[in-house]
Enzyme design. Structure first.
Site, PDB file in Angstrom:
ATOM      1  N   SER A   1       2.704   8.394 -11.503  1.00 16.42           N
ATOM      2  CA  SER A   1       2.035   7.143 -11.287  1.00 16.42           C
ATOM      3  C   SER A   1       1.320   6.774 -12.559  1.00 16.42           C
ATOM      4  O   SER A   1       0.503   7.570 -13.251  1.00 16.42           O
ATOM      5  CB  SER A   1       1.043   7.243 -10.041  1.00 16.42           C
ATOM      6  OG  SER A   1      -0.015   6.048 -10.138  1.00 16.42           O
TER       7      SER A   1
ATOM      8  N   GLY B   1      11.590   5.669  -1.862  1.00 13.19           N
ATOM      9  CA  GLY B   1      12.541   6.779  -1.592  1.00 13.19           C
ATOM     10  C   GLY B   1      13.738   6.225  -0.649  1.00 13.19           C
ATOM     11  O   GLY B   1      15.035   6.492  -0.916  1.00 13.19           O
TER      12      GLY B   1
ATOM     13  N   GLY C   1      10.553  11.799   1.160  1.00 11.28           N
ATOM     14  CA  GLY C   1       9.768  10.424   1.565  1.00 11.28           C
ATOM     15  C   GLY C   1      10.980   9.578   1.623  1.00 11.28           C
ATOM     16  O   GLY C   1      10.722   8.212   1.226  1.00 11.28           O
ATOM     17  N   ALA C   2      12.040   9.557   2.236  1.00 13.40           N
ATOM     18  CA  ALA C   2      13.227   8.594   2.093  1.00 13.40           C
ATOM     19  C   ALA C   2      13.158   7.554   3.014  1.00 13.40           C
ATOM     20  O   ALA C   2      14.233   6.947   3.246  1.00 13.40           O
ATOM     21  CB  ALA C   2      14.349   9.337   2.017  1.00 13.40           C
ATOM     22  N   ASN C   3      12.238   7.747   4.044  1.00 16.88           N
ATOM     23  CA  ASN C   3      12.287   6.604   5.074  1.00 16.88           C
ATOM     24  C   ASN C   3      11.717   5.214   4.696  1.00 16.88           C
ATOM     25  O   ASN C   3      11.628   4.347   5.464  1.00 16.88           O
ATOM     26  CB  ASN C   3      11.570   7.239   6.276  1.00 16.88           C
ATOM     27  CG  ASN C   3      10.362   7.475   6.121  1.00 16.88           C
ATOM     28  OD1 ASN C   3       9.905   8.365   5.374  1.00 16.88           O
ATOM     29  ND2 ASN C   3       9.349   6.646   6.831  1.00 16.88           N
TER      30      ASN C   3
ATOM     31  N   TYR D   1      -6.450  11.050  -5.786  1.00 12.84           N
ATOM     32  CA  TYR D   1      -5.234  10.588  -6.065  1.00 12.84           C
ATOM     33  C   TYR D   1      -4.532  10.679  -7.362  1.00 12.84           C
ATOM     34  O   TYR D   1      -3.355  11.388  -7.792  1.00 12.84           O
ATOM     35  CB  TYR D   1      -4.996   9.265  -5.765  1.00 12.84           C
ATOM     36  CG  TYR D   1      -3.167   8.451  -5.806  1.00 12.84           C
ATOM     37  CD1 TYR D   1      -2.455   8.930  -4.963  1.00 12.84           C
ATOM     38  CD2 TYR D   1      -3.250   7.532  -6.759  1.00 12.84           C
ATOM     39  CE1 TYR D   1      -1.129   8.241  -5.192  1.00 12.84           C
ATOM     40  CE2 TYR D   1      -1.864   7.111  -6.847  1.00 12.84           C
ATOM     41  CZ  TYR D   1      -0.807   7.423  -5.974  1.00 12.84           C
ATOM     42  OH  TYR D   1       0.444   7.042  -6.237  1.00 12.84           O
TER      43      TYR D   1
HETATM   44  N1  LIG Z   1       4.333   1.881  -4.946  1.00 13.80           N
HETATM   45  C1  LIG Z   1       3.606   1.907  -6.215  1.00 13.80           C
HETATM   46  O1  LIG Z   1       3.486   1.210  -6.838  1.00 13.80           O
HETATM   47  C2  LIG Z   1       3.546   3.444  -6.672  1.00 13.80           C
HETATM   48  C3  LIG Z   1       3.130   3.501  -7.992  1.00 13.80           C
HETATM   49  C4  LIG Z   1       2.793   4.618  -8.369  1.00 13.80           C
HETATM   50  C5  LIG Z   1       3.385   5.847  -7.916  1.00 13.80           C
HETATM   51  N2  LIG Z   1       3.953   5.781  -6.651  1.00 13.80           N
HETATM   52  C6  LIG Z   1       4.539   7.068  -5.918  1.00 13.80           C
HETATM   53  O2  LIG Z   1       5.808   6.536  -5.356  1.00 13.80           O
HETATM   54  C7  LIG Z   1       6.104   7.577  -4.326  1.00 13.80           C
HETATM   55  C8  LIG Z   1       6.808   6.943  -2.904  1.00 13.80           C
HETATM   56  O3  LIG Z   1       5.647   5.935  -2.710  1.00 13.80           O
HETATM   57  P1  LIG Z   1       6.081   4.434  -2.083  1.00 13.80           P
HETATM   58  O4  LIG Z   1       5.443   3.382  -2.791  1.00 13.80           O
HETATM   59  O5  LIG Z   1       7.610   4.320  -1.901  1.00 13.80           O
HETATM   60  O6  LIG Z   1       5.036   4.420  -0.643  1.00 13.80           O
HETATM   61  P2  LIG Z   1       5.627   4.493   0.925  1.00 13.80           P
HETATM   62  O7  LIG Z   1       6.399   3.433   1.121  1.00 13.80           O
HETATM   63  O8  LIG Z   1       4.234   4.471   1.689  1.00 13.80           O
HETATM   64  O9  LIG Z   1       6.511   5.708   0.767  1.00 13.80           O
HETATM   65  C9  LIG Z   1       5.988   7.045   0.893  1.00 13.80           C
HETATM   66  C10 LIG Z   1       6.759   7.878   1.528  1.00 13.80           C
HETATM   67  O10 LIG Z   1       6.330   9.162   1.530  1.00 13.80           O
HETATM   68  C11 LIG Z   1       6.143   9.936   2.785  1.00 13.80           C
HETATM   69  N3  LIG Z   1       5.270  10.903   3.039  1.00 13.80           N
HETATM   70  C12 LIG Z   1       3.962  10.708   2.932  1.00 13.80           C
HETATM   71  N4  LIG Z   1       3.464  12.001   3.476  1.00 13.80           N
HETATM   72  C13 LIG Z   1       4.488  12.705   3.531  1.00 13.80           C
HETATM   73  C14 LIG Z   1       4.712  14.127   4.084  1.00 13.80           C
HETATM   74  N5  LIG Z   1       3.453  14.907   4.399  1.00 13.80           N
HETATM   75  N6  LIG Z   1       5.771  14.747   3.967  1.00 13.80           N
HETATM   76  C15 LIG Z   1       6.968  14.084   3.692  1.00 13.80           C
HETATM   77  N7  LIG Z   1       6.945  12.700   3.623  1.00 13.80           N
HETATM   78  C16 LIG Z   1       5.552  12.223   3.380  1.00 13.80           C
HETATM   79  C17 LIG Z   1       5.992   8.563   3.792  1.00 13.80           C
HETATM   80  O11 LIG Z   1       6.492   9.000   5.209  1.00 13.80           O
HETATM   81  P3  LIG Z   1       5.846   8.129   6.254  1.00 13.80           P
HETATM   82  O12 LIG Z   1       6.523   6.748   6.299  1.00 13.80           O
HETATM   83  O13 LIG Z   1       6.045   9.172   7.435  1.00 13.80           O
HETATM   84  O14 LIG Z   1       4.419   7.982   6.002  1.00 13.80           O
HETATM   85  C18 LIG Z   1       7.056   7.710   3.180  1.00 13.80           C
HETATM   86  O15 LIG Z   1       8.466   7.890   3.408  1.00 13.80           O
HETATM   87  C19 LIG Z   1       4.805   8.247  -3.873  1.00 13.80           C
HETATM   88  O16 LIG Z   1       4.765   9.364  -4.577  1.00 13.80           O
HETATM   89  C20 LIG Z   1       3.694   7.397  -4.693  1.00 13.80           C
HETATM   90  O17 LIG Z   1       2.618   8.104  -4.988  1.00 13.80           O
HETATM   91  C21 LIG Z   1       4.092   4.455  -5.908  1.00 13.80           C
END
Ligand SMILES: NC(=O)c1ccc[n+]([C@@H]2O[C@H](COP(=O)([O-])OP(=O)(O)OC[C@H]3O[C@@H](n4cnc5c(N)ncnc54)[C@H](OP(=O)(O)O)[C@@H]3O)[C@@H](O)[C@H]2O)c1
Length: 304
Positions: A146, A22, A16-18, A171
């Site tokens: 989380s 990530g 999820g590095a895009n 979730y």
């Molecule tokens: N932000 C927060 O406050 C928070 C809190 C607790 C935990 N987290 C965790 O942090 C992690 C990163 O999330 P983020 O907050 O950075 O959100 P984000 O910006 O939405 O990033 C999520 C990433 O996961 C990718 N992804 C989704 N489905 C996928 C799949 N089937 N295969 C491969 N990649 C996939 C997305 O790709 P696309 O761009 O293509 O959708 C995106 O690159 C997640 O595990 C999330 O549960 C975040």
């Protein structure tokens, strides 16, 4: 601000590095000299993210590869390509994820989407890559959980939320599963004398697409979530720190859990956090591992 120690010569894989955490992790790891594989489900988005990072740091060693965590064939193909490359993996960041699709959705293999993406895909990619990870010197696997994990329960009698789907409950279950997995891998490493650190981290409440994606499903809008407007939250530079600390700090501990120190763990400097009560049952972790093995057909590769 946590500074990632020198990572010259190391290979890191970030799922999820895009986007969001990530992408920031990839930026900081590459900034410290690592070669980073940006594992993404959409290669165009991945290349756009890589180009944006290269614009900031033209020397960054970044490679985009396709990985759809919600499709186990894609997960296996991704891992098998890395195994064919035969380059030790020093750091695996199990980061990619989805949160609370309003309607129950399924992965390519027919599993509930959050369970599949957040947990099962990472379970498979980790186990498949394990032989390569164990060839690195002092490797680490950090799995992103989380604060939601504390509200989760592994509902073994309805793990796919077939009978009843509540978006945030599924979730929470998936992020608890991530935490249990990280701990179980750490126990296994200890039992088998592997030189492997497995730990978990959470980013508190970090302003990323995660919260907005579900609001805009099927709409051409850009609403922002109420959580990130009302509760204490932080930007990705700070939010990624517990993850980077867990993966790269010489003081990070296997089996530990890291997160922000502030109110309710939502923001602030990185600290060692206590795993929630829901994650303190090794027997649940073991049962979950067995279930994941049955569902995916993947387990610790023979000979390890
Ligand atoms: N932000 C927060 O406050 C928070 C809190 C607790 C935990 N987290 C965790 O942090 C992690 C990163 O999330 P983020 O907050 O950075 O959100 P984000 O910006 O939405 O990033 C999520 C990433 O996961 C990718 N992804 C989704 N489905 C996928 C799949 N089937 N295969 C491969 N990649 C996939 C997305 O790709 P696309 O761009 O293509 O959708 C995106 O690159 C997640 O595990 C999330 O549960 C975040």
């Amino acid at each position: 601000m946590y500074r990632v120690p020198n990572q010259e010569g190391k290979l890191c894989v970030v799922t999820g590095a895009n986007s969001g955490l990530g992408k920031e992790a990839a930026r900081r790891l590459a900034g410290a000299g690592a070669s980073v594989i940006m594992a993404v489900r959409n290669v165009d988005k991945g290349e756009a993210a890589r180009d944006a990072l290269l614009a900031l740091n033209p020397d960054a060693r970044l490679e985009v590869r396709r990985l759809d965590l919600a499709n186990l064939s894609s997960v296996r193909a991704f891992a098998d390509q890395l195994i064919a490359d035969d380059h030790p993996i020093d750091i695996l960041l199990n980061n990619g994820g989805v949160m609370a699709p309003p309607q129950r959705a399924l992965s390519a293999d027919g599993f509930e989407l959050q369970f599949a993406t957040n947990f099962l895909g990472h379970y498979v990619v980790t186990l498949r890559l394990l032989p390569l990870i164990l060839t690195a010197a002092g490797p680490s696997v950090t799995t992103v959980s989380s604060v939601a994990a504390q509200f989760g329960r592994i509902r073994f009698n309805d793990i796919q939320s077939e009978r009843h789907y509540i978006a945030y409950r599924s979730y929470a279950q998936s992020k608890l599963a991530d935490l249990l997995f990280a701990q179980q891998l750490a126990r296994l490493a200890n039992q088998r004398n592997w030189d492997l650190m497995s730990n978990a981290a959470h980013p508190g409440l970090t302003r990323t697409n995660l919260f907005n994606a579900r609001l805009n499903v099927g709409r051409d809008t850009h609403k922002t979530s109420i959580q990130t407007r009302l509760a204490p939250s932080q930007g990705v530079e700070q939010g990624v720190e517990p993850i980077l600390y867990a993966a790269t700090s010489p003081d990070a501990i296997s089996g530990a859990y890291y997160g922000p120190r502030g109110l309710f763990g939502l923001a602030g400097v990185t600290t060692l956090v206590k795993a929630p009560r829901s994650a303190r049952h090794p027997e649940t972790a073991e049962r979950l591992w067995k279930l994941a093995a049955e569902l995916s057909g993947e387990n610790v590769p023979a000979g390890l």
